[in-house]
Design a protein around this motif. Structure first.
Motif, PDB file in Angstrom:
ATOM      1  N   PRO A  26       0.809  -1.231   0.000  1.00  7.28           N
ATOM      2  CA  PRO A  26       0.000   0.000   0.000  1.00  7.28           C
ATOM      3  C   PRO A  26       0.836   1.272   0.000  1.00  7.28           C
ATOM      4  CG  PRO A  26      -0.949  -1.581   1.495  1.00  7.28           C
ATOM      5  CD  PRO A  26       0.341  -2.159   1.027  1.00  7.28           C
ATOM      6  N   PHE A  27       1.960   1.277   0.713  1.00  4.93           N
ATOM      7  CA  PHE A  27       2.799   2.474   0.732  1.00  4.93           C
ATOM      8  C   PHE A  27       3.532   2.654  -0.585  1.00  4.93           C
ATOM      9  CE2 PHE A  27       2.244   1.675   5.263  1.00  4.93           C
ATOM     10  CZ  PHE A  27       1.785   2.913   5.626  1.00  4.93           C
ATOM     11  N   PHE A  29       2.403   1.644  -3.370  1.00  5.78           N
ATOM     12  CA  PHE A  29       1.319   2.074  -4.257  1.00  5.78           C
ATOM     13  C   PHE A  29       1.130   3.591  -4.190  1.00  5.78           C
ATOM     14  CE2 PHE A  29      -3.295   2.946  -4.432  1.00  5.78           C
ATOM     15  CZ  PHE A  29      -3.571   2.533  -5.711  1.00  5.78           C
ATOM     16  N   MET A  30       1.090   4.143  -2.952  1.00  4.88           N
ATOM     17  CA  MET A  30       0.979   5.596  -2.798  1.00  4.88           C
ATOM     18  C   MET A  30       2.142   6.287  -3.498  1.00  4.88           C
ATOM     19  SD  MET A  30       0.433   6.210   1.227  1.00  4.88           S
ATOM     20  CE  MET A  30      -0.594   5.165   2.222  1.00  4.88           C
ATOM     21  N   ASN A  42      -4.327   7.289 -13.025  1.00 10.21           N
ATOM     22  CA  ASN A  42      -5.724   6.884 -12.971  1.00 10.21           C
ATOM     23  C   ASN A  42      -5.936   5.410 -13.289  1.00 10.21           C
ATOM     24  OD1 ASN A  42      -6.363   9.368 -12.180  1.00 10.21           O
ATOM     25  ND2 ASN A  42      -7.450   9.983 -14.027  1.00 10.21           N
ATOM     26  N   LEU A  43      -4.902   4.731 -13.782  1.00  9.16           N
ATOM     27  CA  LEU A  43      -5.020   3.285 -13.970  1.00  9.16           C
ATOM     28  C   LEU A  43      -4.927   2.557 -12.630  1.00  9.16           C
ATOM     29  CD1 LEU A  43      -2.727   2.855 -17.095  1.00  9.16           C
ATOM     30  CD2 LEU A  43      -5.226   2.887 -17.015  1.00  9.16           C
ATOM     31  N   LEU A  44      -4.413   3.246 -11.596  1.00  7.08           N
ATOM     32  CA  LEU A  44      -4.322   2.716 -10.235  1.00  7.08           C
ATOM     33  C   LEU A  44      -3.555   1.408 -10.130  1.00  7.08           C
ATOM     34  CD1 LEU A  44      -7.892   3.410  -8.821  1.00  7.08           C
ATOM     35  CD2 LEU A  44      -5.787   4.609  -8.290  1.00  7.08           C
ATOM     36  N   ILE A  46       0.387  -0.722  -9.871  1.00  8.24           N
ATOM     37  CA  ILE A  46       1.615  -0.513  -9.103  1.00  8.24           C
ATOM     38  C   ILE A  46       2.849  -0.584  -9.986  1.00  8.24           C
ATOM     39  CG2 ILE A  46       0.757  -1.209  -6.842  1.00  8.24           C
ATOM     40  CD1 ILE A  46       1.982  -3.975  -7.408  1.00  8.24           C
ATOM     41  N   LEU A 229      -6.503  17.169   2.970  1.00 10.32           N
ATOM     42  CA  LEU A 229      -6.557  15.838   2.369  1.00 10.32           C
ATOM     43  C   LEU A 229      -8.008  15.482   2.049  1.00 10.32           C
ATOM     44  CD1 LEU A 229      -4.514  13.802   1.685  1.00 10.32           C
ATOM     45  CD2 LEU A 229      -4.706  12.812   3.934  1.00 10.32           C
ATOM     46  N   TYR A 230      -8.883  15.754   2.992  1.00  7.44           N
ATOM     47  CA  TYR A 230     -10.291  15.429   2.789  1.00  7.44           C
ATOM     48  C   TYR A 230     -10.887  16.292   1.674  1.00  7.44           C
ATOM     49  CZ  TYR A 230     -15.183  14.667   3.551  1.00  7.44           C
ATOM     50  OH  TYR A 230     -16.480  14.354   3.345  1.00  7.44           O
ATOM     51  N   LYS A 233      -9.901  15.180  -1.748  1.00 11.13           N
ATOM     52  CA  LYS A 233     -10.545  13.935  -2.169  1.00 11.13           C
ATOM     53  C   LYS A 233     -11.570  14.240  -3.250  1.00 11.13           C
ATOM     54  CE  LYS A 233     -13.550  10.257  -0.556  1.00 11.13           C
ATOM     55  NZ  LYS A 233     -14.576   9.899   0.404  1.00 11.13           N
ATOM     56  N   TYR A 240      -5.496  11.142  -9.481  1.00 10.19           N
ATOM     57  CA  TYR A 240      -4.960  10.421  -8.332  1.00 10.19           C
ATOM     58  C   TYR A 240      -3.510  10.778  -8.046  1.00 10.19           C
ATOM     59  CZ  TYR A 240      -8.971   7.360  -7.645  1.00 10.19           C
ATOM     60  OH  TYR A 240     -10.203   6.879  -7.352  1.00 10.19           O
ATOM     61  N   PHE A 244      -2.224  11.390  -4.242  1.00 11.97           N
ATOM     62  CA  PHE A 244      -1.186  10.601  -3.566  1.00 11.97           C
ATOM     63  C   PHE A 244       0.032  11.451  -3.231  1.00 11.97           C
ATOM     64  CE2 PHE A 244      -3.538   6.996  -5.449  1.00 11.97           C
ATOM     65  CZ  PHE A 244      -3.837   6.381  -4.253  1.00 11.97           C
ATOM     66  N   ILE A 247      -0.909  12.922  -0.063  1.00 16.63           N
ATOM     67  CA  ILE A 247      -0.820  11.932   1.020  1.00 16.63           C
ATOM     68  C   ILE A 247       0.629  11.728   1.441  1.00 16.63           C
ATOM     69  CG2 ILE A 247      -1.115   9.476   1.567  1.00 16.63           C
ATOM     70  CD1 ILE A 247      -3.676   9.495  -0.006  1.00 16.63           C
ATOM     71  N   ILE A 250       2.031  14.518   3.484  1.00 17.87           N
ATOM     72  CA  ILE A 250       1.511  14.583   4.845  1.00 17.87           C
ATOM     73  C   ILE A 250       2.035  13.437   5.691  1.00 17.87           C
ATOM     74  CG2 ILE A 250      -0.681  14.222   6.079  1.00 17.87           C
ATOM     75  CD1 ILE A 250      -1.882  16.067   3.920  1.00 17.87           C
TER      76      ILE A 250
END
Lengths: 276, 291
Positions: A26-27, A29-30, A42-44, A46, A229-230, A233, A240, A244, A247, A250
């Motif tokens: 997950p990290f 990925f970010m 936007n393909l999201l 890795i 951050l919110y 969103k 994306y 990220f 994210i 932060i």
């Protein structure tokens, strides 16, 4: 013996493998997505970015008239004053509550420890802040943060005080120190380890707090990093890479803190939760 | 008597006053007044008493009362999963493996990342068509799952994320508990021929009870109060499928129903008290019985 060694090796490999899949990806990925172009992010997936877009970071910073910079400033001010307030008030209260074991102190301690369990009453707090004319101000927000984190802080200080012998204070008293001098000159230096723990834990909690600034510190000028951050969103829902990058920006302060104070953070959390 | 007066002399009551004052003004006083405001129609300027109408409304409106059920599912499931999973991770990390420092750091780090960041990242990972989880699922031959869009599944997807993020604190508490167990117990047991599983069941498990109790209480209260992860991942949706008490309180506040929102706050307070205090009492009793 050889068989045992092999079994340990397999356990090592499996453990690392599972950890990487569950906790590192997950990290990762970010991180990779924060460096991609908009279409690619936007393909999201890795995959490593075909081209590194470091300008995402500066774009996030300058977005909406450098809002993130304002947010950083607000978050740091909020964290700083909350931590300072807590280490002073918490140390003083924890010291006397632990030393004076009479009925009054027991009652006070019990009432404060209620705060570990029961949730704050949010709207009456807003109403109170309005009446005191400190709603939407940094001062009001700091006071609320201090009030909410006081129980945990006192618990940590009180627990640590139990390991400090009383002879020192009595000797200082006989030498003619007043209570305030005893606390500042004798006790305060001894509290250094627990104070470091309290600083780190309350700083992380305050910096990462989303809910309380959402209620008590609304407004664009008052925004904190978690609120940006919110807000992003919604605004970055189709980009994306920017989300990220935000994210990551932060999360970096926490990563630095973690690298330097790993052991202290872990020990502090254990001490705090077990004694509760 | 003399020693007592000396004591109160040295440990002045004034030391407690700053903490106590801030705590009472900004935490206790609002809670006490919330009992009154929860029975009013209220817009901060004026409050009109309306009896128990807000509470009746809360329990009769399905979208509101279902949040109580969701909160309970959320709290008990996250707490239970953390207690069980963290135990095995802690056992694994207190064994003789060499990479435990690395694994422990990796498990711990999510705890320091803000809930917002974790929520948004998992939102992307759980994307219904192109999210990483679904890509993997499709690659091994399953049909894609709409993790956050399916009414029956969304709450559990958030719960899984919560466990991922909050597991670490339980793990480190367990590790501290396991490490404080006297090694001679294990030596004696292995001389008597107890298997590793028997040792785990009859020595480790009962002796980590104090740590376990802390974890249960801590994660349960955390779960009952949860707000930011839900808000980051689903905002209470789809429909009201993932609305918990704290998100309902925020929504009613945003709609301007301040009295109703405060009633929700009071119900949450009562709910947490009714669960946490008896549970703590029970766990303390159990701990005493073991020792």
């Amino acid at each position: 013996m050889k068989r045992e060694k092999r079994r340990l090796l397999i356990a090592d490999i499996l453990g690392v493998l599972v950890t990487v899949i569950i906790f590192i990806i997950p990290f990762y990925f970010m991180f990779v997505n924060s460096l991609k172009s908009q279409q690619e992010a936007n393909l999201l997936n890795i995959a490593w970015p075909s081209e590194l877009h470091f300008e995402n970071y500066s774009a996030v910073f300058s977005y909406a008239n450098y809002q993130l910079l304002t947010a950083y400033k607000n978050s740091i001010i909020l964290t700083l004053f909350t931590v300072i307030g807590l280490i002073f008030t918490g140390a003083m209260a924890g010291y006397v509550i632990q030393r004076r074991n009479d009925r009054v102190m027991k009652t006070i301690s019990w009432v404060i420890m209620l705060g570990l369990m029961i949730p704050a009453a949010i709207l009456p707090t807003i109403n109170l802040l309005q009446k005191l004319h400190i709603y939407k101000t940094m001062f009001g927000m700091v006071m609320v943060e201090i009030a909410l984190q006081t129980p945990f802080t006192i618990m940590l200080f009180r627990g640590y005080m139990a390991s400090i012998p009383t002879e020192l204070e009595e000797a200082a008293r006989i030498d003619g120190c007043n209570p305030w001098q005893v606390f500042i000159q004798i006790i305060n230096p001894l509290l250094k380890p627990i104070r470091a723990t309290v600083i780190i834990l309350t700083a992380v909690t305050t910096f990462n707090d989303f809910t309380n600034p959402l209620y008590f510190l609304p407004g664009a000028d008052n925004t904190t990093v978690q609120l940006t951050l919110y807000n992003y969103k919604g605004q970055f829902s189709s980009s994306y890479n920017m989300l990220f990058a935000d994210i990551i920006l932060i999360t970096i302060p926490m990563l630095i803190l973690f690298i330097f104070f790993n052991k202290r953070i872990v020990d502090g959390m254990v001490a705090g939760s077990v004694k509760g | 008597m003399k020693s007592k007066s000396k004591k109160s002399n040295l440990y002045s009551f004034w030391f407690v006053v700053p903490s106590l004052a801030i705590f009472c003004i900004f935490f206790l006083y609002p809670i006490v007044t919330s009992l009154y405001y929860s029975m009013t129609v209220w817009n901060f300027d004026s409050a009109t008493f309306c009896g128990l109408d807000n509470y009746k409304m809360f329990f009769s409106e399905n979208s509101l009362s279902s949040s109580i059920v969701h909160t309970l599912i959320y709290a008990f499931l996250t707490s239970g999963l953390k207690v069980v999973i963290a135990f095995f991770i802690a056992i694994f990390l207190t064994s003789k493996i060499r990479t435990k420092g690395f694994i422990r750091s990796c498990v711990f780090f999510p705890n320091l990342v803000s809930t917002m960041a974790v929520g948004l990242t998992f939102c992307a990972l759980m994307h219904p068509t192109k999210g990483l989880f679904n890509v993997v699922l499709q690659a091994i031959g399953f049909s894609p799952i709409n993790f956050l869009g399916d009414i029956n599944l969304a709450l559990y997807s958030v719960i899984a994320t919560d466990v991922w993020k909050g597991l670490s604190i339980s793990v480190v508490i367990y590790i501290a508990g396991v490490q404080s167990i006297d090694k001679t117990y294990y030596e004696a047991a292995s001389i008597d021929g107890a298997s590793a599983w028997q040792q785990l069941k009859s020595i480790t498990l009962p002796l980590v009870a104090p740590s376990q109790n802390s974890i249960i209480i801590l994660s349960l209260i955390g779960g009952l109060r949860t707000f930011d992860l839900i808000w980051a991942m689903t905002g209470g949706g789809p429909g009201f499928a993932t609305d918990v008490m704290a998100s309902v309180i925020y929504k009613e506040y945003a709609y301007g129903f301040y009295g109703l929102s405060t009633a929700g706050n009071v119900i949450m307070l009562v709910l947490i008290s009714c669960i946490a205090f008896p549970l703590q009492h029970f766990l303390m009793k159990r701990e005493e019985a073991i020792q």
